[in-house]
Motif scaffolding. Structure first.
Motif, PDB file in Angstrom:
ATOM      1  N   PHE A   7     -32.792  18.719  46.798  1.00  0.00           N
ATOM      2  CA  PHE A   7     -32.946  17.557  46.898  1.00  0.00           C
ATOM      3  C   PHE A   7     -32.046  17.013  44.974  1.00  0.00           C
ATOM      4  N   ASN A   8     -32.943  17.707  44.159  1.00  0.00           N
ATOM      5  CA  ASN A   8     -32.416  17.403  42.891  1.00  0.00           C
ATOM      6  C   ASN A   8     -31.095  18.519  43.037  1.00  0.00           C
ATOM      7  N   ARG A   9     -30.841  19.128  43.191  1.00  0.00           N
ATOM      8  CA  ARG A   9     -29.639  19.830  42.830  1.00  0.00           C
ATOM      9  C   ARG A   9     -28.601  19.244  43.243  1.00  0.00           C
ATOM     10  N   LEU A  10     -27.418  19.403  42.842  1.00  0.00           N
ATOM     11  CA  LEU A  10     -26.024  18.574  42.583  1.00  0.00           C
ATOM     12  C   LEU A  10     -24.935  19.417  43.864  1.00  0.00           C
ATOM     13  N   VAL A  11     -24.318  19.101  44.495  1.00  0.00           N
ATOM     14  CA  VAL A  11     -23.553  20.357  45.887  1.00  0.00           C
ATOM     15  C   VAL A  11     -22.358  18.746  45.655  1.00  0.00           C
ATOM     16  N   VAL A  12     -21.174  19.941  45.159  1.00  0.00           N
ATOM     17  CA  VAL A  12     -20.162  18.697  46.393  1.00  0.00           C
ATOM     18  C   VAL A  12     -20.244  18.635  47.540  1.00  0.00           C
ATOM     19  N   GLY A  13     -19.835  17.036  47.467  1.00  0.00           N
ATOM     20  CA  GLY A  13     -19.464  16.039  48.896  1.00  0.00           C
ATOM     21  C   GLY A  13     -21.131  15.553  48.609  1.00  0.00           C
ATOM     22  N   ALA A  14     -21.991  15.413  47.663  1.00  0.00           N
ATOM     23  CA  ALA A  14     -23.594  14.668  47.512  1.00  0.00           C
ATOM     24  C   ALA A  14     -22.682  13.414  47.595  1.00  0.00           C
ATOM     25  N   ARG A  15     -23.745  12.394  47.837  1.00  0.00           N
ATOM     26  CA  ARG A  15     -23.635  10.745  48.073  1.00  0.00           C
ATOM     27  C   ARG A  15     -24.741  10.598  46.626  1.00  0.00           C
ATOM     28  N   PHE A  16     -24.590   9.668  45.772  1.00  0.00           N
ATOM     29  CA  PHE A  16     -25.271   9.974  44.142  1.00  0.00           C
ATOM     30  C   PHE A  16     -24.917   8.313  44.214  1.00  0.00           C
ATOM     31  N   LYS A  17     -26.099   7.573  43.129  1.00  0.00           N
ATOM     32  CA  LYS A  17     -26.286   6.119  42.379  1.00  0.00           C
ATOM     33  C   LYS A  17     -26.540   6.634  40.831  1.00  0.00           C
ATOM     34  N   ILE A  18     -26.629   5.708  40.498  1.00  0.00           N
ATOM     35  CA  ILE A  18     -26.461   5.671  39.300  1.00  0.00           C
ATOM     36  C   ILE A  18     -27.982   5.815  38.638  1.00  0.00           C
ATOM     37  N   SER A  19     -28.566   6.349  37.957  1.00  0.00           N
ATOM     38  CA  SER A  19     -29.764   6.901  37.556  1.00  0.00           C
ATOM     39  C   SER A  19     -30.365   5.792  36.732  1.00  0.00           C
ATOM     40  N   GLU A  20     -31.695   5.363  36.061  1.00  0.00           N
ATOM     41  CA  GLU A  20     -31.701   4.484  34.765  1.00  0.00           C
ATOM     42  C   GLU A  20     -31.228   4.743  33.819  1.00  0.00           C
ATOM     43  N   LEU A  21     -31.278   5.483  33.128  1.00  0.00           N
ATOM     44  CA  LEU A  21     -30.921   6.836  31.615  1.00  0.00           C
ATOM     45  C   LEU A  21     -29.584   6.078  31.675  1.00  0.00           C
ATOM     46  N   GLY A  22     -28.615   6.292  33.284  1.00  0.00           N
ATOM     47  CA  GLY A  22     -27.294   5.774  33.037  1.00  0.00           C
ATOM     48  C   GLY A  22     -26.561   4.889  33.140  1.00  0.00           C
ATOM     49  N   ALA A  23     -27.912   3.395  33.788  1.00  0.00           N
ATOM     50  CA  ALA A  23     -27.733   1.975  34.188  1.00  0.00           C
ATOM     51  C   ALA A  23     -27.835   1.704  32.035  1.00  0.00           C
ATOM     52  N   THR A  24     -28.893   2.574  31.825  1.00  0.00           N
ATOM     53  CA  THR A  24     -29.033   1.681  30.447  1.00  0.00           C
ATOM     54  C   THR A  24     -27.525   2.335  29.395  1.00  0.00           C
ATOM     55  N   ARG A  25     -28.059   3.641  29.359  1.00  0.00           N
ATOM     56  CA  ARG A  25     -26.301   3.781  28.536  1.00  0.00           C
ATOM     57  C   ARG A  25     -24.919   3.237  28.689  1.00  0.00           C
ATOM     58  N   LEU A  26     -24.866   3.611  30.223  1.00  0.00           N
ATOM     59  CA  LEU A  26     -23.387   2.626  31.124  1.00  0.00           C
ATOM     60  C   LEU A  26     -24.032   1.202  31.845  1.00  0.00           C
ATOM     61  N   ARG A  27     -23.892   0.832  30.567  1.00  0.00           N
ATOM     62  CA  ARG A  27     -24.373  -0.480  31.838  1.00  0.00           C
ATOM     63  C   ARG A  27     -23.306  -0.926  32.913  1.00  0.00           C
ATOM     64  N   SER A  28     -21.735  -0.782  32.537  1.00  0.00           N
ATOM     65  CA  SER A  28     -21.779  -1.508  33.684  1.00  0.00           C
ATOM     66  C   SER A  28     -20.461   0.038  34.728  1.00  0.00           C
ATOM     67  N   ALA A  30     -23.659   0.573  36.173  1.00  0.00           N
ATOM     68  CA  ALA A  30     -25.500   0.212  37.043  1.00  0.00           C
ATOM     69  C   ALA A  30     -24.187  -0.733  38.028  1.00  0.00           C
ATOM     70  N   GLY A  31     -25.633   0.099  39.036  1.00  0.00           N
ATOM     71  CA  GLY A  31     -25.753   0.167  40.734  1.00  0.00           C
ATOM     72  C   GLY A  31     -24.453   0.052  41.798  1.00  0.00           C
ATOM     73  N   LYS A  32     -23.710   1.612  41.099  1.00  0.00           N
ATOM     74  CA  LYS A  32     -22.706   1.913  42.004  1.00  0.00           C
ATOM     75  C   LYS A  32     -23.559   3.146  41.779  1.00  0.00           C
ATOM     76  N   THR A  33     -22.440   2.990  43.435  1.00  0.00           N
ATOM     77  CA  THR A  33     -22.725   4.715  44.094  1.00  0.00           C
ATOM     78  C   THR A  33     -21.262   5.415  43.877  1.00  0.00           C
TER      79      THR A  33
END
Length: 69
Positions: A7-28, A30-33
């Motif tokens: 599950f934690n392995r990133l592969v091309v084509g995988a869906r994602f959301k911004i993590s808590e760390l990402g939302a903290t560092r890049l507020r704009s 936050a909440g994007k997928t």
């Protein structure tokens, strides 16, 4: 490989959301997928395409979290 590692392995084509760390560092972002379009093996970068975006963005892999299937 365990289910958690798979599950934690990133592969091309995988869906994602911004993590808590990402939302903290890049507020704009936050909440994007989106989807992963390129994974760099030699460093910690990953290229992603956010939903509705025309161009991909390169982020640190800690800034995104895979969405369950």
């Amino acid at each position: 490989m365990s289910d958690v590692q798979e599950f934690n392995r990133l592969v091309v084509g995988a869906r994602f959301k911004i993590s808590e760390l990402g939302a903290t560092r890049l507020r704009s972002l936050a909440g994007k997928t989106g989807i992963v379009v390129e994974v760099f093996r030699s460093n910690t970068g990953v290229t992603v395409l956010f939903d509705g975006a025309k161009r991909p963005t390169c982020l640190h892999r800690d800034f995104i979290t895979p969405i369950s299937r």
